[in-house]
Design an enzyme around this catalytic site. Structure first.
Site, short mmCIF file in Angstrom:
data_model
loop_
_atom_site.label_atom_id
_atom_site.label_comp_id
_atom_site.label_asym_id
_atom_site.label_seq_id
_atom_site.Cartn_x
_atom_site.Cartn_y
_atom_site.Cartn_z
N SER A 1 0.83 -1.19 0.00
CA SER A 1 0.00 0.00 0.00
C SER A 1 0.87 1.25 0.00
O SER A 1 1.69 1.45 0.90
CB SER A 1 -0.90 0.02 1.24
OG SER A 1 -1.51 1.28 1.37
N HIS B 1 -1.32 -1.21 -4.23
CA HIS B 1 -2.59 -0.91 -3.57
C HIS B 1 -2.67 0.59 -3.31
O HIS B 1 -1.77 1.17 -2.68
CB HIS B 1 -2.69 -1.69 -2.26
CG HIS B 1 -4.04 -1.64 -1.62
ND1 HIS B 1 -5.10 -2.42 -2.03
CD2 HIS B 1 -4.51 -0.87 -0.60
CE1 HIS B 1 -6.16 -2.16 -1.28
NE2 HIS B 1 -5.83 -1.22 -0.41
N ASP C 1 -4.90 3.49 -1.60
CA ASP C 1 -5.96 3.78 -0.64
C ASP C 1 -6.47 5.20 -0.85
O ASP C 1 -5.77 6.17 -0.55
CB ASP C 1 -5.43 3.63 0.80
CG ASP C 1 -5.22 2.18 1.18
OD1 ASP C 1 -6.17 1.39 1.04
OD2 ASP C 1 -4.12 1.83 1.62
N MET D 1 -9.00 8.05 0.22
CA MET D 1 -9.80 8.45 1.39
C MET D 1 -10.27 9.89 1.21
O MET D 1 -9.52 10.74 0.73
CB MET D 1 -8.95 8.34 2.66
CG MET D 1 -8.33 6.98 2.88
SD MET D 1 -7.39 6.93 4.43
CE MET D 1 -6.57 5.33 4.26
N HIS E 1 -8.61 1.18 -3.85
CA HIS E 1 -9.56 0.93 -2.76
C HIS E 1 -10.22 2.27 -2.41
O HIS E 1 -9.59 3.15 -1.84
CB HIS E 1 -8.77 0.35 -1.58
CG HIS E 1 -9.54 0.19 -0.33
ND1 HIS E 1 -8.92 -0.06 0.88
CD2 HIS E 1 -10.87 0.23 -0.06
CE1 HIS E 1 -9.84 -0.17 1.83
NE2 HIS E 1 -11.03 0.01 1.28
N MET F 1 -12.31 4.47 -0.32
CA MET F 1 -12.90 4.70 1.00
C MET F 1 -13.54 6.08 0.98
O MET F 1 -13.08 7.03 1.62
CB MET F 1 -11.82 4.60 2.10
CG MET F 1 -11.37 3.18 2.33
SD MET F 1 -9.94 3.07 3.44
CE MET F 1 -8.61 3.14 2.24
N MET G 1 -11.49 -5.89 5.55
CA MET G 1 -10.67 -4.99 6.36
C MET G 1 -10.36 -5.68 7.69
O MET G 1 -11.27 -6.05 8.43
CB MET G 1 -11.38 -3.67 6.59
CG MET G 1 -11.55 -2.81 5.36
SD MET G 1 -10.00 -2.40 4.51
CE MET G 1 -9.12 -1.50 5.82
N ASP H 1 -6.57 -6.55 4.41
CA ASP H 1 -5.87 -5.26 4.52
C ASP H 1 -5.93 -4.78 5.96
O ASP H 1 -7.01 -4.54 6.50
CB ASP H 1 -6.55 -4.25 3.60
CG ASP H 1 -5.88 -2.88 3.60
OD1 ASP H 1 -4.88 -2.71 4.31
OD2 ASP H 1 -6.36 -1.99 2.87
#
Length: 216
Positions: free
Chosen positions: A6, A31, A33, A35, A64, A66, A135, A173
């Site tokens: 990540s 990966h 992330d 957010m 991913h 979020m 998660m 993760d």
């Protein structure tokens, strides 16, 4: 078995270098992330960052989301070069629509469940998805401790996959180190996201190698 470092834990000032280091070190995915500061209490990357890193690696970009109402941004992340887009069942009232939007854009689609969300909440989309992300910490920050109770959900997903002949990969993760990765693998996990563990070392390749040895 796939290792997905990540970049949340990478050096943002030297992101290309840190991506190249893990690619050379044997990573299988990158990966990303994403957010928004609303669904989780942190703000990270947008589609422009995915677009910027797409030319610097040949590895699949595992994005991913979020974010609240991911349907509003799926097209942007697909156009930016995402290979896999995963969305949280908790982030939208239209999870089926979100999954279908991703697939219609010829991108692999995944669904994510938080530690407090039962697998029952995603059963209706499991036949559609390419990946299910469990998660194993509460989303929002790197460096958290692994939540042991999430292992039961991995096992449940593995049982459902076998019983129904479904084809999704099970990704985990949060708090992933060799010991917890092995526990998750034994429960049925296939893809292992590791941020702090990989990037905390001077040589990320050593950490990736340790993970692969634990999973061999």
């Amino acid at each position: 078995m796939k290792i997905a470092p990540s970049i949340l834990s990478a050096d943002f000032a030297n992101l290309q270098t840190d991506i190249e280091r893990v690619e050379k070190g044997g990573a299988d995915y990158i990966h990303v992330d994403v957010m928004d500061g609303q669904f989780v209490p942190n703000i990270t990357f947008g589609a422009n960052v995915v677009q910027a890193i797409r030319p610097v690696t040949k590895l699949p970009l595992d994005v991913h989301l979020m974010i609240i109402n991911p349907e509003n941004y799926i097209a942007d992340f697909a156009k930016a070069g995402s290979d896999i887009i995963t969305v949280h069942v908790e982030s939208t009232v239209h999870i089926h629509r979100a999954i279908q939007m991703i697939k219609d854009l010829d991108v692999k689609a995944g669904v994510v469940v938080n530690p407090g969300t039962p697998i029952e909440m995603i059963k209706h989309v499991l036949p559609l998805v390419d990946q299910v992300l469990v998660m194993t910490v509460n989303p929002g920050f790197g460096g958290q401790s692994f939540i042991t109770e999430t292992v039961d959900k991995i096992a449940e997903l593995a049982e459902l996959r076998t019983a129904n002949n479904w084809n999704y990969q099970i990704e985990v993760d949060g708090g992933i180190v060799p010991e917890t990765a092995k526990i998750c693998q034994e429960a049925g996990a296939d893809v292992f996201v590791a941020g702090s563990y990989v990037y905390s070392a001077e040589d990320p390749a050593t950490q990736i190698d340790q993970l692969k040895k634990a999973l061999s």
